[in-house]
Design a protein around this motif. Structure first.
Motif, PDB file in Angstrom:
ATOM      1  N   SER A   1       0.842  -1.206   0.000  1.00 58.14           N
ATOM      2  CA  SER A   1       0.000   0.000   0.000  1.00 58.14           C
ATOM      3  C   SER A   1       0.877   1.256   0.000  1.00 58.14           C
ATOM      4  CB  SER A   1      -0.903   0.023   1.238  1.00 58.14           C
ATOM      5  OG  SER A   1      -0.124   0.176   2.417  1.00 58.14           O
ATOM      6  N   VAL A   2       0.238   2.357  -0.348  1.00 61.23           N
ATOM      7  CA  VAL A   2       0.959   3.628  -0.332  1.00 61.23           C
ATOM      8  C   VAL A   2       1.462   3.939   1.078  1.00 61.23           C
ATOM      9  CG1 VAL A   2       0.757   6.121  -0.687  1.00 61.23           C
ATOM     10  CG2 VAL A   2      -0.353   4.524  -2.274  1.00 61.23           C
ATOM     11  N   SER A   3       0.648   3.674   2.058  1.00 55.92           N
ATOM     12  CA  SER A   3       1.048   3.954   3.441  1.00 55.92           C
ATOM     13  C   SER A   3       2.236   3.109   3.840  1.00 55.92           C
ATOM     14  CB  SER A   3      -0.126   3.680   4.388  1.00 55.92           C
ATOM     15  OG  SER A   3      -1.217   4.547   4.106  1.00 55.92           O
ATOM     16  N   ASP A   4       2.247   1.794   3.405  1.00 56.07           N
ATOM     17  CA  ASP A   4       3.385   0.946   3.751  1.00 56.07           C
ATOM     18  C   ASP A   4       4.668   1.506   3.176  1.00 56.07           C
ATOM     19  OD1 ASP A   4       1.732  -0.743   5.113  1.00 56.07           O
ATOM     20  OD2 ASP A   4       1.455  -2.138   3.431  1.00 56.07           O
ATOM     21  N   VAL A   5       4.615   1.898   1.905  1.00 55.35           N
ATOM     22  CA  VAL A   5       5.816   2.421   1.263  1.00 55.35           C
ATOM     23  C   VAL A   5       6.261   3.727   1.930  1.00 55.35           C
ATOM     24  CG1 VAL A   5       6.779   3.291  -0.892  1.00 55.35           C
ATOM     25  CG2 VAL A   5       5.259   1.306  -0.923  1.00 55.35           C
TER      26      VAL A   5
ATOM     27  N   SER B   1      12.466  14.154   7.951  1.00 52.91           N
ATOM     28  CA  SER B   1      11.587  13.003   8.003  1.00 52.91           C
ATOM     29  C   SER B   1      10.503  13.176   6.940  1.00 52.91           C
ATOM     30  CB  SER B   1      10.969  12.859   9.400  1.00 52.91           C
ATOM     31  OG  SER B   1      10.217  11.665   9.498  1.00 52.91           O
ATOM     32  N   VAL B   2       9.602  12.193   6.886  1.00 49.79           N
ATOM     33  CA  VAL B   2       8.554  12.201   5.877  1.00 49.79           C
ATOM     34  C   VAL B   2       7.221  12.497   6.541  1.00 49.79           C
ATOM     35  CG1 VAL B   2       7.307  10.819   4.170  1.00 49.79           C
ATOM     36  CG2 VAL B   2       9.791  10.595   4.385  1.00 49.79           C
ATOM     37  N   TYR B   3       6.463  13.424   5.935  1.00 56.23           N
ATOM     38  CA  TYR B   3       5.106  13.705   6.381  1.00 56.23           C
ATOM     39  C   TYR B   3       4.209  12.725   5.637  1.00 56.23           C
ATOM     40  CZ  TYR B   3       0.835  16.315   7.456  1.00 56.23           C
ATOM     41  OH  TYR B   3      -0.411  16.688   7.894  1.00 56.23           O
TER      42      TYR B   3
ATOM     43  N   GLY C   1       3.181  12.332   1.769  1.00 56.08           N
ATOM     44  CA  GLY C   1       4.266  11.563   1.178  1.00 56.08           C
ATOM     45  C   GLY C   1       5.433  12.436   0.778  1.00 56.08           C
ATOM     46  N   ALA C   2       5.652  13.519   1.508  1.00 50.55           N
ATOM     47  CA  ALA C   2       6.719  14.454   1.164  1.00 50.55           C
ATOM     48  C   ALA C   2       7.667  14.569   2.341  1.00 50.55           C
ATOM     49  CB  ALA C   2       6.131  15.810   0.830  1.00 50.55           C
ATOM     50  N   TYR C   3       8.932  14.665   2.046  1.00 50.37           N
ATOM     51  CA  TYR C   3       9.904  14.839   3.116  1.00 50.37           C
ATOM     52  C   TYR C   3       9.985  16.323   3.469  1.00 50.37           C
ATOM     53  CZ  TYR C   3      13.631  16.860   0.218  1.00 50.37           C
ATOM     54  OH  TYR C   3      14.380  17.694  -0.571  1.00 50.37           O
TER      55      TYR C   3
END
Length: 402
Positions: free
Chosen positions: A5-9, A83-85, A89-91
């Motif tokens: 999933s997108v969240s997993d990645v 870190s990533v928000y 999905g952006a750092y």
């Protein structure tokens, strides 16, 4: 192949960032853009250079400790971790440290606040109050430890022994110092009035002196109805309290000199006034004695009648003048009376009778016309030397003056 999933990645990538040591504590130089601070206190902005940009967030716990106000276009150095928000999905850089590049953060904060408060009129000369000439009580806002209080006490008591010093001890640096200083100024204004306030501390670094640049302290001094002398640091140190106070002293000792007069100097001044007063009084007395001596030597002092001699002469002249005027008026009046008598004499009817005329009367009334009598009337005729009675035999009027 496993499908993720997108969240997993996103979480996996976030973990990679967080486990990379170089990204957990780094400094980044860039230009601030799109800076915005929300009501929550969190600040969001972008750091950029000529080739790229990076989103940044600075949470309120760090942002509220900033000494300066970041502005768009400002070159800064930001420290924190990347870190990533996950939602976007952006750092992004989570900033825990921010300072302007070039000028220090404190220097920039000082300039920004100075310009802002100056624009509000807090440093206007027209608002400053004069210091009292002879204060009885002086309030001191400083630390109870250190040389500042001792210097103020020694100088004040040496110059003006009768002055009363009241200390309101406060922290002069560190957390809570600014609030304590502002509260102390308000305390003297509201609960324990004094004639003048000295607010200060000894020297130190810009960080040590920063409490005297805090807005809460500057506004408290501005609102003070009691004149305030600032005595912060050394002569080369400058704080915003120096700008807003009614008088700036380079040192605490100089603040005490500004606050109270010098008794020894006042004594010398009074002695000088007394000497001038005595000299002036002596000059007046000498002048009076000289004038009295001159008066005593004048002739009329030995012969007082000379004082009234001119007055007596004036009286004699006035009396003679009155007699002469009265005589002239009497002669003129007699002359006028004689003229009137002569006119009356000319009008006397008896004189007319002596000239051959007579007065004819009938029944006690003068007869002036023939028609007033008839034949047989009895008339009386008055002459200059007597009267006769007669009977009219004939009455005939003249015609045309014949």
């Amino acid at each position: 192949m496993t499908v993720h999933s997108v969240s997993d990645v996103t979480r996996y990538i976030k973990g990679m960032f967080e486990h990379e040591p170089i990204l957990s504590d780094l400094l980044i130089r860039g230009e601030v853009s799109n800076y915005k601070r929300y009501p929550s206190g969190h600040a969001y902005f972008t750091l950029k250079d000529a080739g790229s940009s990076m989103k940044c967030v600075m949470f309120n716990g760090y942002a509220r400790n900033l000494r300066f106000a970041p502005e768009n276009g400002m070159q800064v150095i930001a420290g924190g971790n990347i870190s990533v928000y996950e939602r976007d999905g952006a750092y992004q850089l989570y900033v825990s440290f921010l300072t302007p590049e070039g000028a220090g953060a404190l220097a920039l904060a000082f300039e920004q606040m100075r310009d802002r408060l100056a624009a509000e009129g807090l440093f206007d000369e027209g608002h400053k109050q004069p210091l009292p000439r002879f204060p009885r009580r002086i309030g001191i806002v400083t630390s109870s430890a250190g040389a500042v209080l001792r210097d103020i006490h020694n100088v004040s008591k040496r110059r003006w022994p009768g002055v009363q010093l009241i200390l309101h001890p406060v922290l002069v640096q560190g957390a809570g110092a600014a609030e304590q200083i502002a509260d102390a100024v308000a305390f003297f204004n509201e609960k324990y009035p004094v004639d003048v306030l000295i607010v200060g501390r000894g020297g130190g670094s810009a960080e040590d002196l920063w409490a005297f640049n805090e807005e809460v302290v500057v506004r408290a001094v501005y609102r003070s109805r009691i004149p305030v002398i600032s005595a912060v640091g050394h002569e080369t140190d400058t704080t915003l309290v120096d700008f807003v106070s009614d008088r700036r002293a380079a040192t605490p000792s100089q603040a005490a000199e500004f606050a109270v007069p010098d008794a020894a100097e006042m004594e010398r001044f009074l002695m000088g006034l007394r000497a001038r007063l005595d000299a002036g009084r002596k000059r007046q007395i000498d002048h009076a004695v000289a004038r009295l001596s001159t008066l005593v030597q004048r002739p009329w002092c030995t012969n007082p009648r000379m004082l009234i001699a001119p007055l007596m002469q004036r009286s004699d002249r006035a009396t003679a003048e009155l007699h002469r005027a009265a005589k002239e008026q009497s002669v003129a009046a007699r002359h006028r009376l004689e003229l009137v008598l002569k006119r009356l004499e000319l009008l006397n009817p008896v004189r007319v009778l002596y000239r051959g005329f007579s007065i004819v009367e009938k029944d006690g009334r003068a007869v002036s016309r023939v028609k007033d009598v008839t034949a047989g009337d009895r008339v009386n005729i008055t002459f200059a030397d007597g009267k006769i009675s007669a009977v009219v035999e004939q009455a005939k009027e003249q015609q045309n003056g014949a």
